[in-house]
Design a protein around this motif. Structure first.
Motif, PDB file in Angstrom:
ATOM      1  N   HIS A   1       3.187  -1.134   3.489  1.00  0.00           N
ATOM      2  CA  HIS A   1       2.768  -2.416   4.059  1.00  0.00           C
ATOM      3  C   HIS A   1       2.295  -3.350   2.958  1.00  0.00           C
ATOM      4  O   HIS A   1       1.538  -2.953   2.071  1.00  0.00           O
ATOM      5  CB  HIS A   1       1.638  -2.220   5.078  1.00  0.00           C
TER       6      HIS A   1
ATOM      7  N   ASN B   1       0.855  -1.166   0.000  1.00  0.00           N
ATOM      8  CA  ASN B   1       0.000   0.000   0.000  1.00  0.00           C
ATOM      9  C   ASN B   1       0.904   1.232   0.000  1.00  0.00           C
ATOM     10  O   ASN B   1       2.132   1.113   0.036  1.00  0.00           O
ATOM     11  CB  ASN B   1      -1.006  -0.016   1.157  1.00  0.00           C
TER      12      ASN B   1
ATOM     13  N   THR C   1      -8.021   3.585  -0.635  1.00  0.00           N
ATOM     14  CA  THR C   1      -6.789   2.900  -0.266  1.00  0.00           C
ATOM     15  C   THR C   1      -5.954   2.781  -1.530  1.00  0.00           C
ATOM     16  O   THR C   1      -6.428   2.277  -2.554  1.00  0.00           O
ATOM     17  CB  THR C   1      -7.089   1.504   0.316  1.00  0.00           C
TER      18      THR C   1
ATOM     19  N   LYS D   1       2.244   9.524  -4.395  1.00  0.00           N
ATOM     20  CA  LYS D   1       1.836  10.163  -3.142  1.00  0.00           C
ATOM     21  C   LYS D   1       1.443  11.616  -3.353  1.00  0.00           C
ATOM     22  O   LYS D   1       0.445  12.081  -2.799  1.00  0.00           O
ATOM     23  CB  LYS D   1       2.955  10.080  -2.094  1.00  0.00           C
TER      24      LYS D   1
ATOM     25  N   SER E   1       1.698   3.191   2.200  1.00  0.00           N
ATOM     26  CA  SER E   1       2.514   3.312   3.414  1.00  0.00           C
ATOM     27  C   SER E   1       3.636   2.287   3.474  1.00  0.00           C
ATOM     28  O   SER E   1       4.402   2.256   4.432  1.00  0.00           O
ATOM     29  CB  SER E   1       1.635   3.163   4.657  1.00  0.00           C
TER      30      SER E   1
END
Length: 160
Positions: A32, A28, A105, A94, A30
C-alpha cells in the motif's frame, strides 16, 4: 582529550534541524502506498532507515525491538523502519522482518526516493518527526545510541 573527541564524534553524527518530510509516496510491506508527508506526527515519529545488508542497521533495530514494548508503555510514538534495499535485495526484507519479529511499520524505499529527498547518504540513519518537522537525526549506530533516541522521544512527549 577523549571527552573532546567523543563530543566531536557526537556532533558529527547527530544533527538537529526543522526540515519537513517531503511529499513522497512509498509502499509499506503490504504494497500500500503511503505519502510520508501525511504521516500523523502529533506525537513523535521515529523513522529508521536501514537495509538487509547493513549489519549496524540490523543491530540497531534488534536492540530497539528488545526495548520497544517497554518504550511503548511509557511513551507515545510511532516507529517506521524504512528499508532502502534496492530491487536486487528488497525480496529479503519480509523474511528478515518476520525472522526478527520486528513490530514496526515497514516501508520500502526501493528506488531511494525518500532517502534522496532527505539527503541521506548512508544507513543506519534515524530521524524523529514531530508536528510535521524533522526535529532530530542521527547517522550510524553505536551501542547506546538507542538510549539517546528514546530520551529525545521523551523530550518531545513532554512538549504535548
Amino acid at each position: 582529550m577523549e571527552k573532546i573527541f567523543s563530543t566531536l564524534l557526537f556532533l558529527g553524527t547527530c544533527f538537529l534541524y526543522s526540515q519537513q518530510l517531503p511529499n513522497v509516496s512509498i509502499e509499506n510491506i503490504s504494497g500500500h502506498k503511503i505519502n510520508v508527508s501525511q504521516i500523523d506526527s502529533s506525537k513523535p515519529v521515529i523513522m529508521s532507515f536501514w537495509a538487509t545488508w547493513c549489519l549496524p542497521c540490523m543491530e540497531e533495530l534488534t536492540i530497539i525491538n528488545e526495548k520497544y514494548e517497554d518504550w511503548q508503555k511509557e511513551n507515545k510514538f510511532t516507529m517506521f523502519a524504512v528499508s532502502t534495499d534496492d530491487a536486487r535485495t528488497v525480496s529479503k526484507v519480509k523474511t528478515v522482518v518476520k525472522s526478527k519479529g520486528w513490530p514496526y511499520t515497514i516501508l520500502l524505499d526501493t528506488n531511494q526516493i525518500l532517502k534522496r529527498a532527505l539527503n541521506i547518504n548512508s544507513v543506519p540513519y534515524v530521524i524523529i518527526v514531530y508536528k510535521g518537522k524533522i526535529v532530530y537525526s542521527h547517522v550510524g549506530y553505536y551501542p547506546g545510541d538507542e538510549d539517546e533516541l528514546i530520551a529525545k522521544v521523551r523530550e518531545y512527549n513532554g512538549m504535548n
